[in-house]
Design an enzyme around this catalytic site. Structure first.
Site, short mmCIF file in Angstrom:
data_model
loop_
_atom_site.label_atom_id
_atom_site.label_comp_id
_atom_site.label_asym_id
_atom_site.label_seq_id
_atom_site.Cartn_x
_atom_site.Cartn_y
_atom_site.Cartn_z
N LYS A 112 0.82 -1.21 0.00
CA LYS A 112 0.00 0.00 0.00
C LYS A 112 0.86 1.27 0.00
O LYS A 112 0.40 2.33 -0.39
CB LYS A 112 -0.97 -0.02 1.16
CG LYS A 112 -1.99 -1.15 0.97
CD LYS A 112 -3.17 -1.07 1.87
CE LYS A 112 -4.24 -2.07 1.46
NZ LYS A 112 -3.80 -3.49 1.60
C1 PLP Z 1 -4.42 -4.60 1.07
C2 PLP Z 1 -3.65 -5.86 0.95
C3 PLP Z 1 -3.99 -6.87 0.03
C4 PLP Z 1 -5.22 -6.80 -0.85
O1 PLP Z 1 -5.12 -5.81 -1.84
P1 PLP Z 1 -6.44 -5.25 -2.56
O2 PLP Z 1 -5.98 -4.17 -3.45
O3 PLP Z 1 -7.32 -4.76 -1.44
O4 PLP Z 1 -7.07 -6.39 -3.28
C5 PLP Z 1 -3.16 -7.97 -0.08
N1 PLP Z 1 -2.07 -8.11 0.71
C6 PLP Z 1 -1.72 -7.18 1.62
C7 PLP Z 1 -0.53 -7.41 2.46
C8 PLP Z 1 -2.49 -6.02 1.78
O5 PLP Z 1 -2.13 -5.10 2.69
#
Ligand code: PLP
Length: 472
Positions: A112
Protein backbone atom coordinates in the site's frame (compact mmCIF):
# COMPACT_ATOMS: atom_id res chain seq x y z
CA UNK A 1 -8.45 13.07 -18.88
CA UNK A 2 -12.06 13.04 -17.66
CA UNK A 3 -13.43 10.63 -15.05
CA UNK A 4 -17.01 9.29 -14.92
CA UNK A 5 -18.85 7.70 -11.99
CA UNK A 6 -19.83 4.03 -12.25
CA UNK A 7 -23.31 5.01 -10.95
CA UNK A 8 -23.77 7.50 -13.77
CA UNK A 9 -25.23 10.40 -11.76
CA UNK A 10 -22.30 12.36 -10.28
CA UNK A 11 -20.68 14.95 -12.54
CA UNK A 12 -17.61 14.11 -14.64
CA UNK A 13 -14.40 15.33 -13.02
CA UNK A 14 -10.78 15.87 -13.98
CA UNK A 15 -7.97 13.94 -12.31
CA UNK A 16 -7.33 16.37 -9.44
CA UNK A 17 -10.98 16.62 -8.43
CA UNK A 18 -11.45 12.84 -8.65
CA UNK A 19 -8.38 12.41 -6.43
CA UNK A 20 -9.66 14.89 -3.83
CA UNK A 21 -13.20 13.46 -3.90
CA UNK A 22 -12.31 9.77 -3.45
CA UNK A 23 -15.86 8.41 -3.65
CA UNK A 24 -18.25 10.01 -6.17
CA UNK A 25 -21.20 11.91 -4.69
CA UNK A 26 -23.66 9.35 -6.13
CA UNK A 27 -21.92 6.58 -4.19
CA UNK A 28 -20.09 5.37 -7.31
CA UNK A 29 -16.41 5.08 -8.16
CA UNK A 30 -14.61 7.26 -10.67
CA UNK A 31 -13.16 5.55 -13.75
CA UNK A 32 -11.29 7.08 -16.70
CA UNK A 33 -13.61 8.08 -19.54
CA UNK A 34 -11.01 7.19 -22.18
CA UNK A 35 -8.59 4.29 -22.70
CA UNK A 36 -5.10 5.58 -23.52
CA UNK A 37 -2.49 3.20 -25.02
CA UNK A 38 1.30 3.13 -24.71
CA UNK A 39 3.30 2.22 -27.81
CA UNK A 40 5.35 -0.97 -28.01
CA UNK A 41 8.50 1.14 -28.22
CA UNK A 42 7.61 2.92 -24.98
CA UNK A 43 6.97 -0.36 -23.17
CA UNK A 44 10.22 -1.76 -24.54
CA UNK A 45 12.11 1.23 -23.17
CA UNK A 46 10.99 0.32 -19.62
CA UNK A 47 13.40 -2.62 -19.39
CA UNK A 48 16.14 -1.53 -17.00
CA UNK A 49 14.74 2.01 -16.65
CA UNK A 50 14.48 3.66 -13.21
CA UNK A 51 11.15 2.95 -11.52
CA UNK A 52 10.19 6.64 -11.52
CA UNK A 53 10.73 6.84 -15.30
CA UNK A 54 8.32 3.97 -15.85
CA UNK A 55 5.87 5.53 -13.39
CA UNK A 56 5.89 8.92 -15.10
CA UNK A 57 5.22 7.39 -18.53
CA UNK A 58 2.45 5.09 -17.31
CA UNK A 59 0.69 7.68 -15.16
CA UNK A 60 0.96 10.81 -17.33
CA UNK A 61 -1.98 10.01 -19.68
CA UNK A 62 -4.30 9.57 -16.67
CA UNK A 63 -3.07 12.61 -14.76
CA UNK A 64 -3.55 14.72 -17.89
CA UNK A 65 -2.97 18.42 -17.35
CA UNK A 66 -3.55 18.19 -13.58
CA UNK A 67 0.23 18.10 -13.09
CA UNK A 68 3.06 19.30 -15.31
CA UNK A 69 5.49 16.56 -16.41
CA UNK A 70 8.16 17.95 -14.10
CA UNK A 71 5.79 18.17 -11.13
CA UNK A 72 4.67 14.57 -11.74
CA UNK A 73 8.27 13.41 -11.96
CA UNK A 74 9.23 15.29 -8.78
CA UNK A 75 6.29 13.85 -6.84
CA UNK A 76 7.31 10.34 -7.89
CA UNK A 77 10.97 10.87 -6.98
CA UNK A 78 9.89 12.09 -3.56
CA UNK A 79 7.31 9.30 -3.04
CA UNK A 80 9.83 6.51 -3.62
CA UNK A 81 13.00 8.14 -2.25
CA UNK A 82 12.48 6.46 1.10
CA UNK A 83 12.06 2.90 -0.24
CA UNK A 84 14.64 0.47 1.03
CA UNK A 85 15.47 -1.12 -2.36
CA UNK A 86 16.88 0.85 -5.33
CA UNK A 87 14.65 -1.05 -7.79
CA UNK A 88 11.62 -0.18 -5.58
CA UNK A 89 9.82 -3.35 -6.80
CA UNK A 90 12.50 -6.02 -7.39
CA UNK A 91 11.78 -9.49 -8.81
CA UNK A 92 13.01 -12.71 -7.20
CA UNK A 93 12.96 -16.08 -8.92
CA UNK A 94 11.37 -18.92 -6.95
CA UNK A 95 11.21 -21.74 -9.55
CA UNK A 96 11.53 -22.08 -13.36
CA UNK A 97 9.39 -19.28 -14.82
CA UNK A 98 7.94 -18.47 -11.37
CA UNK A 99 8.81 -15.04 -9.99
CA UNK A 100 7.90 -13.02 -6.92
CA UNK A 101 7.47 -9.26 -7.19
CA UNK A 102 8.58 -7.76 -3.87
CA UNK A 103 6.25 -4.87 -3.12
CA UNK A 104 7.21 -4.46 0.54
CA UNK A 105 10.26 -2.20 0.53
CA UNK A 106 8.28 0.93 1.42
CA UNK A 107 8.15 2.62 4.83
CA UNK A 108 5.41 0.36 6.28
CA UNK A 109 6.50 -2.90 4.56
CA UNK A 110 3.31 -3.54 2.58
CA UNK A 111 2.44 -2.73 -1.03
CA UNK A 112 0.00 0.00 0.00
CA UNK A 113 3.01 2.30 0.37
CA UNK A 114 3.38 2.43 -3.43
CA UNK A 115 0.09 4.26 -3.80
CA UNK A 116 -0.15 6.07 -0.48
CA UNK A 117 3.27 7.77 -0.56
CA UNK A 118 2.47 9.23 -3.97
CA UNK A 119 -1.16 10.10 -3.18
CA UNK A 120 -0.08 12.06 -0.08
CA UNK A 121 2.33 14.17 -2.12
CA UNK A 122 -0.02 14.69 -5.06
CA UNK A 123 -2.88 15.69 -2.75
CA UNK A 124 -0.74 18.02 -0.68
CA UNK A 125 0.57 19.77 -3.80
CA UNK A 126 -2.91 20.17 -5.28
CA UNK A 127 -4.27 21.60 -2.00
CA UNK A 128 -1.35 24.04 -1.81
CA UNK A 129 -2.12 25.16 -5.38
CA UNK A 130 -5.74 25.78 -4.38
CA UNK A 131 -4.81 27.43 -1.05
CA UNK A 132 -6.87 24.82 0.80
CA UNK A 133 -6.51 22.24 3.52
CA UNK A 134 -8.14 18.82 3.85
CA UNK A 135 -8.79 16.30 6.58
CA UNK A 136 -8.15 12.68 5.70
CA UNK A 137 -10.25 10.29 7.79
CA UNK A 138 -10.12 6.52 7.48
CA UNK A 139 -10.81 3.27 9.25
CA UNK A 140 -8.27 0.47 9.17
CA UNK A 141 -7.84 -3.13 10.14
CA UNK A 142 -4.09 -2.64 9.81
CA UNK A 143 -2.06 -1.96 6.66
CA UNK A 144 -4.00 0.92 5.10
CA UNK A 145 -3.95 2.99 8.28
CA UNK A 146 -0.24 2.61 8.84
CA UNK A 147 0.51 3.47 5.20
CA UNK A 148 -1.76 6.55 5.41
CA UNK A 149 -0.23 7.85 8.65
CA UNK A 150 3.28 7.28 7.39
CA UNK A 151 2.58 8.99 4.05
CA UNK A 152 0.63 11.99 5.36
CA UNK A 153 2.71 12.65 8.51
CA UNK A 154 4.29 16.10 8.24
CA UNK A 155 2.35 17.21 5.10
CA UNK A 156 1.51 20.92 5.22
CA UNK A 157 -2.08 20.91 4.02
CA UNK A 158 -3.53 17.64 5.26
CA UNK A 159 -4.38 16.29 8.70
CA UNK A 160 -4.83 12.54 8.94
CA UNK A 161 -7.06 10.67 11.40
CA UNK A 162 -7.06 6.87 11.45
CA UNK A 163 -9.55 4.85 13.47
CA UNK A 164 -8.50 1.33 14.41
CA UNK A 165 -10.19 -1.31 16.60
CA UNK A 166 -8.53 -1.21 20.05
CA UNK A 167 -6.65 -4.41 20.79
CA UNK A 168 -7.42 -5.95 17.39
CA UNK A 169 -4.48 -4.87 15.26
CA UNK A 170 -1.02 -6.42 15.57
CA UNK A 171 1.64 -4.71 17.73
CA UNK A 172 3.63 -3.80 14.64
CA UNK A 173 0.61 -2.33 12.89
CA UNK A 174 -0.38 -0.29 15.96
CA UNK A 175 3.14 1.03 16.45
CA UNK A 176 3.33 2.03 12.79
CA UNK A 177 0.27 4.21 13.38
CA UNK A 178 1.13 5.57 16.82
CA UNK A 179 4.82 6.48 16.53
CA UNK A 180 4.77 8.88 13.56
CA UNK A 181 5.65 11.77 15.89
CA UNK A 182 3.98 14.36 13.63
CA UNK A 183 1.41 16.88 14.94
CA UNK A 184 -0.88 16.33 11.91
CA UNK A 185 -1.09 12.52 12.29
CA UNK A 186 -3.73 11.20 14.69
CA UNK A 187 -4.23 7.54 15.60
CA UNK A 188 -7.49 6.77 17.39
CA UNK A 189 -8.17 3.44 19.07
CA UNK A 190 -11.91 2.76 19.07
CA UNK A 191 -13.53 0.57 21.74
CA UNK A 192 -15.16 -1.62 19.10
CA UNK A 193 -14.37 -3.79 16.08
CA UNK A 194 -13.35 -2.84 12.54
CA UNK A 195 -16.99 -2.58 11.42
CA UNK A 196 -17.60 -0.07 14.23
CA UNK A 197 -14.62 2.00 13.00
CA UNK A 198 -15.97 1.93 9.45
CA UNK A 199 -19.44 2.93 10.61
CA UNK A 200 -17.97 5.90 12.51
CA UNK A 201 -16.06 7.08 9.43
CA UNK A 202 -19.20 6.72 7.35
CA UNK A 203 -21.05 8.72 10.00
CA UNK A 204 -18.53 11.57 9.70
CA UNK A 205 -18.81 11.62 5.89
CA UNK A 206 -22.62 11.50 6.04
CA UNK A 207 -22.69 14.57 8.28
CA UNK A 208 -22.52 16.96 5.30
CA UNK A 209 -22.01 20.22 7.22
CA UNK A 210 -19.15 18.60 9.16
CA UNK A 211 -17.75 17.04 5.99
CA UNK A 212 -17.73 20.39 4.18
CA UNK A 213 -16.45 22.42 7.16
CA UNK A 214 -13.41 20.16 7.57
CA UNK A 215 -12.98 19.23 3.88
CA UNK A 216 -13.04 15.51 4.62
CA UNK A 217 -11.17 13.41 2.07
CA UNK A 218 -11.05 9.64 1.65
CA UNK A 219 -7.89 7.74 0.78
CA UNK A 220 -9.15 4.17 0.93
CA UNK A 221 -8.52 1.88 -1.99
CA UNK A 222 -11.41 3.23 -4.06
CA UNK A 223 -9.48 6.46 -4.64
CA UNK A 224 -8.55 6.32 -8.33
CA UNK A 225 -5.13 7.87 -7.70
CA UNK A 226 -4.19 4.81 -5.64
CA UNK A 227 -5.16 2.39 -8.39
CA UNK A 228 -3.18 4.44 -10.89
CA UNK A 229 0.05 4.30 -8.87
CA UNK A 230 -0.31 0.51 -8.73
CA UNK A 231 -0.45 0.08 -12.52
CA UNK A 232 3.23 0.97 -12.70
CA UNK A 233 4.83 -2.14 -11.17
CA UNK A 234 3.06 -4.42 -13.63
CA UNK A 235 4.94 -2.65 -16.41
CA UNK A 236 8.24 -2.61 -14.56
CA UNK A 237 8.03 -6.36 -13.84
CA UNK A 238 6.81 -7.42 -17.27
CA UNK A 239 9.41 -5.31 -19.09
CA UNK A 240 12.15 -6.92 -16.98
CA UNK A 241 10.86 -10.34 -18.13
CA UNK A 242 10.77 -9.50 -21.84
CA UNK A 243 7.52 -7.60 -22.49
CA UNK A 244 6.26 -6.44 -24.93
CA UNK A 245 7.96 -9.21 -26.95
CA UNK A 246 6.78 -11.79 -24.42
CA UNK A 247 3.48 -11.99 -22.49
CA UNK A 248 3.61 -12.40 -18.71
CA UNK A 249 0.98 -13.68 -16.23
CA UNK A 250 0.28 -12.20 -12.80
CA UNK A 251 -1.16 -13.74 -9.64
CA UNK A 252 -2.55 -11.15 -7.24
CA UNK A 253 -3.52 -11.75 -3.59
CA UNK A 254 -6.85 -9.99 -3.52
CA UNK A 255 -9.02 -8.30 -0.91
CA UNK A 256 -10.62 -5.07 -2.09
CA UNK A 257 -9.72 -5.79 -5.76
CA UNK A 258 -7.64 -2.61 -6.14
CA UNK A 259 -4.35 -4.28 -6.91
CA UNK A 260 -5.68 -6.75 -9.48
CA UNK A 261 -7.76 -4.00 -11.10
CA UNK A 262 -4.52 -2.08 -11.62
CA UNK A 263 -3.28 -5.12 -13.57
CA UNK A 264 -6.33 -4.92 -15.83
CA UNK A 265 -5.53 -1.26 -16.49
CA UNK A 266 -1.95 -2.23 -17.37
CA UNK A 267 -3.39 -4.55 -20.00
CA UNK A 268 -5.77 -1.86 -21.31
CA UNK A 269 -2.72 0.39 -21.70
CA UNK A 270 -1.12 -2.19 -23.97
CA UNK A 271 0.89 -4.47 -21.68
CA UNK A 272 0.72 -8.09 -22.92
CA UNK A 273 -0.70 -9.76 -19.80
CA UNK A 274 -1.46 -13.44 -20.46
CA UNK A 275 -3.41 -14.41 -17.33
CA UNK A 276 -4.49 -12.05 -14.56
CA UNK A 277 -5.35 -14.20 -11.58
CA UNK A 278 -7.51 -13.11 -8.65
CA UNK A 279 -6.06 -15.17 -5.78
CA UNK A 280 -8.26 -15.32 -2.67
CA UNK A 281 -7.96 -16.94 0.74
CA UNK A 282 -10.88 -18.85 2.27
CA UNK A 283 -12.96 -15.66 2.08
CA UNK A 284 -13.59 -16.67 -1.51
CA UNK A 285 -16.61 -14.67 -2.62
CA UNK A 286 -14.75 -13.55 -5.76
CA UNK A 287 -13.58 -17.04 -6.70
CA UNK A 288 -17.17 -18.28 -6.28
CA UNK A 289 -18.52 -15.39 -8.35
CA UNK A 290 -16.17 -16.22 -11.22
CA UNK A 291 -17.08 -19.92 -10.97
CA UNK A 292 -20.87 -19.56 -10.77
CA UNK A 293 -21.88 -16.04 -11.82
CA UNK A 294 -23.60 -15.53 -8.45
CA UNK A 295 -22.02 -12.95 -6.17
CA UNK A 296 -23.03 -13.89 -2.65
CA UNK A 297 -21.77 -12.35 0.60
CA UNK A 298 -21.08 -14.63 3.53
CA UNK A 299 -19.66 -14.10 7.00
CA UNK A 300 -16.02 -13.05 7.02
CA UNK A 301 -13.74 -15.59 8.66
CA UNK A 302 -10.37 -14.65 10.13
CA UNK A 303 -7.38 -16.16 8.29
CA UNK A 304 -3.57 -15.88 8.34
CA UNK A 305 -3.86 -13.26 5.58
CA UNK A 306 -6.04 -10.65 7.33
CA UNK A 307 -5.67 -8.00 4.60
CA UNK A 308 -7.68 -10.30 2.32
CA UNK A 309 -10.44 -11.06 4.85
CA UNK A 310 -13.07 -9.16 2.88
CA UNK A 311 -16.50 -10.12 1.60
CA UNK A 312 -17.40 -7.01 -0.38
CA UNK A 313 -14.54 -5.93 -2.63
CA UNK A 314 -15.29 -2.30 -3.33
CA UNK A 315 -13.15 -2.04 -6.47
CA UNK A 316 -14.94 -4.98 -8.07
CA UNK A 317 -17.55 -2.37 -8.99
CA UNK A 318 -15.10 -0.88 -11.49
CA UNK A 319 -14.54 -4.25 -13.18
CA UNK A 320 -18.27 -4.91 -13.20
CA UNK A 321 -18.94 -1.52 -14.77
CA UNK A 322 -16.81 -2.50 -17.77
CA UNK A 323 -18.37 -5.99 -17.86
CA UNK A 324 -21.85 -4.36 -18.05
CA UNK A 325 -20.71 -2.40 -21.11
CA UNK A 326 -20.41 0.72 -18.93
CA UNK A 327 -24.16 0.77 -18.40
CA UNK A 328 -24.67 2.62 -15.08
CA UNK A 329 -28.32 1.54 -14.68
CA UNK A 330 -27.39 -2.17 -14.82
CA UNK A 331 -24.51 -1.55 -12.44
CA UNK A 332 -26.80 0.23 -9.97
CA UNK A 333 -29.25 -2.71 -10.03
CA UNK A 334 -26.42 -5.17 -9.22
CA UNK A 335 -25.14 -3.01 -6.34
CA UNK A 336 -28.65 -2.54 -4.91
CA UNK A 337 -29.04 -6.33 -4.94
CA UNK A 338 -25.84 -6.73 -2.98
CA UNK A 339 -26.84 -4.11 -0.41
CA UNK A 340 -30.39 -5.38 0.08
CA UNK A 341 -30.29 -9.14 -0.55
CA UNK A 342 -26.54 -9.68 0.00
CA UNK A 343 -26.30 -11.15 -3.50
CA UNK A 344 -26.71 -10.55 -7.24
CA UNK A 345 -26.51 -12.69 -10.36
CA UNK A 346 -24.35 -11.74 -13.32
CA UNK A 347 -25.89 -11.94 -16.79
CA UNK A 348 -24.07 -14.55 -18.94
CA UNK A 349 -22.49 -11.81 -21.06
CA UNK A 350 -21.17 -10.03 -17.98
CA UNK A 351 -19.64 -13.21 -16.57
CA UNK A 352 -18.03 -13.95 -19.94
CA UNK A 353 -16.60 -10.43 -20.08
CA UNK A 354 -15.14 -10.75 -16.57
CA UNK A 355 -13.62 -14.14 -17.42
CA UNK A 356 -11.93 -12.70 -20.50
CA UNK A 357 -10.13 -10.26 -18.18
CA UNK A 358 -9.54 -12.32 -15.00
CA UNK A 359 -9.06 -15.85 -13.74
CA UNK A 360 -9.69 -16.74 -10.10
CA UNK A 361 -8.32 -19.24 -7.61
CA UNK A 362 -8.96 -19.92 -3.92
CA UNK A 363 -6.12 -21.02 -1.65
CA UNK A 364 -6.99 -22.76 1.63
CA UNK A 365 -5.27 -22.06 4.95
CA UNK A 366 -3.55 -25.46 4.74
CA UNK A 367 -2.22 -24.77 1.24
CA UNK A 368 -1.05 -21.31 2.29
CA UNK A 369 0.91 -22.79 5.22
CA UNK A 370 2.25 -25.55 2.97
CA UNK A 371 3.41 -22.99 0.38
CA UNK A 372 5.34 -21.00 3.00
CA UNK A 373 6.98 -24.21 4.23
CA UNK A 374 7.78 -25.74 0.82
CA UNK A 375 9.13 -22.49 -0.65
CA UNK A 376 11.36 -21.99 2.38
CA UNK A 377 12.58 -25.59 2.10
CA UNK A 378 13.25 -25.45 -1.64
CA UNK A 379 14.79 -21.98 -1.89
CA UNK A 380 15.35 -20.54 1.61
CA UNK A 381 13.02 -17.70 0.64
CA UNK A 382 10.51 -16.63 3.31
CA UNK A 383 7.02 -15.69 2.07
CA UNK A 384 4.39 -13.84 4.07
CA UNK A 385 0.92 -15.46 4.08
CA UNK A 386 -0.51 -13.04 1.47
CA UNK A 387 2.39 -13.63 -0.89
CA UNK A 388 2.16 -17.38 -0.28
CA UNK A 389 -1.41 -17.35 -1.56
CA UNK A 390 -0.28 -15.60 -4.74
CA UNK A 391 2.61 -18.03 -5.25
CA UNK A 392 0.42 -21.09 -4.71
CA UNK A 393 -2.14 -19.78 -7.21
CA UNK A 394 0.65 -18.94 -9.70
CA UNK A 395 1.84 -22.55 -9.60
CA UNK A 396 -1.59 -23.47 -10.93
CA UNK A 397 -1.05 -21.14 -13.91
CA UNK A 398 2.35 -22.68 -14.65
CA UNK A 399 0.91 -26.20 -14.57
CA UNK A 400 -1.27 -25.25 -17.55
CA UNK A 401 1.06 -22.79 -19.31
CA UNK A 402 4.68 -23.57 -18.32
CA UNK A 403 6.22 -21.40 -21.06
CA UNK A 404 4.68 -18.12 -19.86
CA UNK A 405 6.45 -16.43 -16.92
CA UNK A 406 4.17 -16.11 -13.89
CA UNK A 407 4.68 -13.28 -11.44
CA UNK A 408 3.22 -13.54 -7.91
CA UNK A 409 2.74 -10.20 -6.19
CA UNK A 410 4.37 -10.30 -2.73
CA UNK A 411 2.36 -7.67 -0.91
CA UNK A 412 3.81 -7.72 2.61
CA UNK A 413 7.14 -8.33 4.31
CA UNK A 414 7.07 -11.65 6.21
CA UNK A 415 8.19 -9.88 9.42
CA UNK A 416 4.82 -8.11 9.46
CA UNK A 417 3.19 -11.49 10.17
CA UNK A 418 5.84 -13.23 12.30
CA UNK A 419 3.51 -15.60 14.17
CA UNK A 420 1.88 -17.08 11.05
CA UNK A 421 5.29 -17.42 9.37
CA UNK A 422 6.83 -19.08 12.41
CA UNK A 423 3.99 -21.60 12.63
CA UNK A 424 4.56 -22.51 8.96
CA UNK A 425 8.35 -22.63 8.71
CA UNK A 426 9.46 -23.14 12.30
CA UNK A 427 11.42 -19.92 12.72
CA UNK A 428 10.68 -16.21 13.01
CA UNK A 429 11.42 -14.02 9.97
CA UNK A 430 14.24 -11.52 10.39
CA UNK A 431 12.75 -8.01 10.82
CA UNK A 432 14.31 -5.20 8.76
CA UNK A 433 16.08 -2.62 10.96
CA UNK A 434 13.35 -0.05 10.47
CA UNK A 435 10.72 -2.47 11.70
CA UNK A 436 12.75 -3.55 14.74
CA UNK A 437 13.34 0.09 15.68
CA UNK A 438 9.56 0.69 16.01
CA UNK A 439 9.57 -1.10 19.36
CA UNK A 440 11.77 1.63 20.86
CA UNK A 441 9.66 4.63 19.80
CA UNK A 442 7.16 6.44 22.00
CA UNK A 443 3.51 5.73 21.18
CA UNK A 444 0.93 8.49 20.94
CA UNK A 445 -2.78 7.76 20.50
CA UNK A 446 -6.11 8.31 22.18
CA UNK A 447 -8.78 5.72 22.97
CA UNK A 448 -12.36 6.76 22.28
CA UNK A 449 -15.68 4.99 22.81
CA UNK A 450 -17.68 3.70 19.82
CA UNK A 451 -19.55 7.01 19.74
CA UNK A 452 -19.90 9.34 16.77
CA UNK A 453 -20.22 12.53 18.83
CA UNK A 454 -16.97 11.79 20.68
CA UNK A 455 -15.07 11.11 17.45
CA UNK A 456 -16.54 14.16 15.74
CA UNK A 457 -15.49 16.40 18.64
CA UNK A 458 -11.98 14.94 18.63
CA UNK A 459 -11.51 15.52 14.88
CA UNK A 460 -13.05 19.00 15.04
CA UNK A 461 -10.60 20.11 17.75
CA UNK A 462 -7.54 18.96 15.82
CA UNK A 463 -8.37 19.48 12.15
CA UNK A 464 -6.63 22.55 10.75
CA UNK A 465 -9.03 22.62 7.77
CA UNK A 466 -11.82 23.40 10.24
CA UNK A 467 -9.70 25.99 12.08
CA UNK A 468 -8.97 27.81 8.81
CA UNK A 469 -12.67 27.75 7.89
CA UNK A 470 -13.87 29.18 11.22
CA UNK A 471 -11.10 31.82 11.27
CA UNK A 472 -12.05 32.97 7.77
C1 PLP B 1 -4.42 -4.60 1.07
C2 PLP B 1 -3.65 -5.86 0.95
C3 PLP B 1 -3.99 -6.87 0.03
C4 PLP B 1 -5.22 -6.80 -0.85
O1 PLP B 1 -5.12 -5.81 -1.84
P1 PLP B 1 -6.44 -5.25 -2.56
O2 PLP B 1 -5.98 -4.17 -3.45
O3 PLP B 1 -7.32 -4.76 -1.44
O4 PLP B 1 -7.07 -6.39 -3.28
C5 PLP B 1 -3.16 -7.97 -0.08
N1 PLP B 1 -2.07 -8.11 0.71
C6 PLP B 1 -1.72 -7.18 1.62
C7 PLP B 1 -0.53 -7.41 2.46
C8 PLP B 1 -2.49 -6.02 1.78
O5 PLP B 1 -2.13 -5.10 2.69
Amino acid sequence: MRYVSTRGVAPELGFADAMLAGLARDGGLYVPAEAPRLSEATIKSFAGAPYETVAAAVMAPFVGDAMTPSALRASLESAYADFAHPAKAPLVQLAPNLFGLELFHGPTFAFKDFAMTWLARAMDAELARRGRRATVVGATSGDTGSAAISAFAGRDNVDVFVLFPAGRVSDVQRRQMTTAGAPNAHAIAIEGDFDACQALVKGLFNDHPFRDRHSLAGVNSINWARILAQVVYYFAAAAALGAPRRAVSFSVPTGNFGDVLAGAYARKLGLPVAELLVATNENDVLARTFATGACERRETKPTMSPSMDIQVSSNFERALFDACGRDAATLRARMDGLAQARRFDLAPGELAALKREYGAARVSEDDCRDEMASTARATGYVLDPHGAIAVRAARGLLAVEPATPAVALLTAHPAKFPDAVERAIGRRPEPPARLAELATRREDFVTLPDDLAAVRAHVARRSRAGAAASAA
